[in-house]
Design an enzyme around this catalytic site. Structure first.
Site, short mmCIF file in Angstrom:
data_model
loop_
_atom_site.label_atom_id
_atom_site.label_comp_id
_atom_site.label_asym_id
_atom_site.label_seq_id
_atom_site.Cartn_x
_atom_site.Cartn_y
_atom_site.Cartn_z
N LYS A 194 -43.44 -6.66 -28.01
CA LYS A 194 -43.02 -5.25 -28.09
C LYS A 194 -43.07 -4.78 -29.53
CE LYS A 194 -38.90 -6.28 -30.15
NZ LYS A 194 -38.52 -5.92 -31.51
N ASP A 224 -32.47 -8.81 -27.21
CA ASP A 224 -33.77 -8.20 -26.87
C ASP A 224 -34.32 -8.69 -25.53
OD1 ASP A 224 -34.02 -6.73 -29.12
OD2 ASP A 224 -35.61 -7.93 -30.05
N GLY A 228 -40.65 -9.61 -30.90
CA GLY A 228 -39.95 -10.07 -29.68
C GLY A 228 -40.68 -11.17 -28.94
N GLY A 229 -41.56 -11.90 -29.62
CA GLY A 229 -42.33 -12.95 -28.94
C GLY A 229 -41.41 -13.97 -28.27
N GLY A 230 -40.45 -14.48 -29.00
CA GLY A 230 -39.52 -15.49 -28.46
C GLY A 230 -38.66 -14.92 -27.35
N GLY A 248 -40.53 -9.65 -35.59
CA GLY A 248 -39.97 -8.41 -35.06
C GLY A 248 -40.73 -7.91 -33.84
O1 C5P Z 1 -29.06 -11.26 -29.99
P1 C5P Z 1 -29.93 -12.03 -30.90
O2 C5P Z 1 -29.76 -13.52 -30.75
O3 C5P Z 1 -31.35 -11.64 -30.90
O4 C5P Z 1 -29.41 -11.69 -32.36
C1 C5P Z 1 -29.75 -12.45 -33.49
C2 C5P Z 1 -28.86 -12.01 -34.63
O5 C5P Z 1 -29.20 -10.68 -35.03
C3 C5P Z 1 -27.38 -11.93 -34.28
O6 C5P Z 1 -26.75 -13.16 -34.47
C4 C5P Z 1 -26.88 -10.89 -35.24
O7 C5P Z 1 -26.72 -11.46 -36.53
C5 C5P Z 1 -28.04 -9.94 -35.35
N1 C5P Z 1 -27.94 -8.78 -34.43
C6 C5P Z 1 -27.01 -7.80 -34.70
N2 C5P Z 1 -26.92 -6.71 -33.86
C7 C5P Z 1 -27.75 -6.59 -32.82
C8 C5P Z 1 -28.72 -7.57 -32.54
C9 C5P Z 1 -28.79 -8.67 -33.38
O8 C5P Z 1 -26.23 -7.89 -35.66
N3 C5P Z 1 -27.66 -5.50 -32.05
#
Ligand code: C5P
Length: 294
Positions: free
Chosen positions: A12, A137, A101-103, A99
Site C-alpha cells: 500500500k 496496518d 506495509g509489505g510485512g 512504509g
Molecule cells: O501497530 P504496529 O506494530 O505497526 O506499530 C509499530 C509501532 O509504531 C508502535 O509500537 C508504535 O511505536 C508506532 N505506532 C504509533 N501509532 C500508530 C501506529 C504505530 O505510535 N497509530
C-alpha cells in the site's frame, strides 16, 4: 479442502497520513487514506508436520516469531481446533521497513490463506480481531479496496477506487535504507504542530479525488511522518522535488518511510520519469512502476 495454496500479498501507499495526537497507550491517533498497490510478495501455504515452519527468500529476514507471518500463523492455529501444522514459504519482492506495509500485508494474507486452507474455521470478525492485535496496518489488508483508516489505523472504512486516479501510474522509489516505524513516531515529540493535526483532512482529500478535482486535490496530499524523516534524510526531499519537477502530479513519503511514491498521469510519462531519475540519482535505487487502479 486444498492441501496447498499460493497467494499474492500486496502492499500500500498512504495518500494522506494525518497524526491527531499521542495516546495514553503510546500509540498515536491518526486518519490515513490507504491505497492498495499491485506489487506483490508471494506466500505458499501447505499442511505439514506440527506447529509453524517458515522459510523466506530474503536471507536477512527472520523466520521465527520475529516474523509477522510466523506470528499470524501461530495465532491462527491457537484460535482454532486444528491439530495439523503448517509450512509457509515467503517470496519477498516488496522492500521492508519502507512504509509500504509489505510485512503487514504478509500477516493479513497469512490469516486469509490459512483460513482458506483449513476450510474457513474463523469468521471475518475474528480474523479482524487477530489482525489488529498483530499490528495497526494489518486489518487494511484483509480487504482489497482503498480505505480510510482511523484509530491507530485499525478501523477501516473501505472506499471505491477514485476516478481521479484513472490511468495514473505509481512510481515507487526506495533509497536503499529503511526507517523504523517506532523511531518515526517517537520523533514526532519534537514536532508539536505535526503531532496534533486537525482531523478532516482525509475526508477532504477523498471528496476531491471522488469528484476528480485535481486543481484542489494536488495540495492536499500530506504525511505527518515526513517531518522527522525528511529532516534526518534530506535525500528524501531531493527525490520528491525531482519527481515533481519531472512529471509527477504528487510526490510523498509513504507511511513511516523510507519509500517515496510519485503519482504520474500515464504510463509513458512514468517510464520517462523513471529513466530521468536513474540518470540523475544513479541506478542503485530500487524502483517499481505500477498502474493505480482508478
Ligand atoms: O501497530 P504496529 O506494530 O505497526 O506499530 C509499530 C509501532 O509504531 C508502535 O509500537 C508504535 O511505536 C508506532 N505506532 C504509533 N501509532 C500508530 C501506529 C504505530 O505510535 N497509530
Amino acid at each position: 479442502m486444498p492441501t496447498n495454496l499460493e497467494l499474492n500479498s500486496p502492499c500500500k501507499i498512504n495518500l494522506l497520513l494525518n497524526i491527531l495526537g499521542r495516546r495514553a497507550d503510546g500509540f498515536h491517533d491518526l486518519e490515513t487514506l490507504m491505497y492498495p498497490v499491485p506489487l506483490y510478495d508471494r506466500l505458499v501455504f501447505s499442511q505439514a508436520g506440527t506447529g509453524v515452519s517458515l522459510s523466506c527468500s530474503h536471507p536477512q529476514l527472520p523466520t521465527d516469531s520475529r516474523n509477522l507471518v510466523y506470528r499470524a500463523a501461530e495465532m491462527f492455529l491457537a484460535r482454532t481446533t486444528i491439530v495439523e501444522g503448517v509450512k509457509i514459504h515467503l517470496q519477498k519482492e516488496i522492500p521492508h521497513a519502507a512504509g509500504l506495509g509489505g510485512g503487514s500485508g504478509n500477516a493479513a494474507t497469512t490469516l486469509l490463506g490459512l483460513n482458506q486452507l483449513f476450510d474457513f474455521p474463523l469468521t471475518p470478525a475474528i480474523l479482524h480481531e487477530l489482525a489488529e492485535s498483530l499490528g495497526s496496518d494489518i486489518p487494511f489488508f484483509l480487504q482489497e479496496k482503498p480505505a480510510l483508516a482511523t484509530g491507530r489505523g485499525e478501523h477501516i472504512s473501505p472506499l471505491e477506487f477514485f476516478p481521479a486516479l484513472n490511468g495514473y501510474f505509481i512510481l515507487l522509489i526506495h533509497p536503499g535504507f529503511g526507517i523504523s516505524t517506532p523511531w518515526a513516531y517517537q520523533q514526532l515529540a519534537s514536532f508539536p504542530q505535526t503531532l496534533n493535526g486537525t482531523p478532516g483532512r482525509a475526508a477532504k482529500l477523498v471528496s476531491l479525488l471522488e469528484t476528480n478535482d485535481w486543481t484542489h486535490a494536488e495540495g492536499e496530499f500530506f504525511n505527518s511522518l515526513e517531518a522527522p524523516a525528511l529532516e534526518k534524510y534530506p535525500i528524501l526531499e531531493l527525490i520528491q522535488v525531482f519527481l515533481r519537477q519531472n512529471g509527477a502530479t504528487v510526490a510523498l513519503m509513504s507511511g513511516s518511510g523510507s519509500a517515496t511514491f510519485g503519482l504520474i498521469p500515464d504510463e509513458k510519462a512514468g517510464v520517462e520519469l523513471r529513466e530521468k531519475f536513474f540518470q540523475r540519482f544513479g541506478e542503485k535505487f530500487w524502483t517499481a512502476l505500477v498502474p493505480a487502479r482508478g
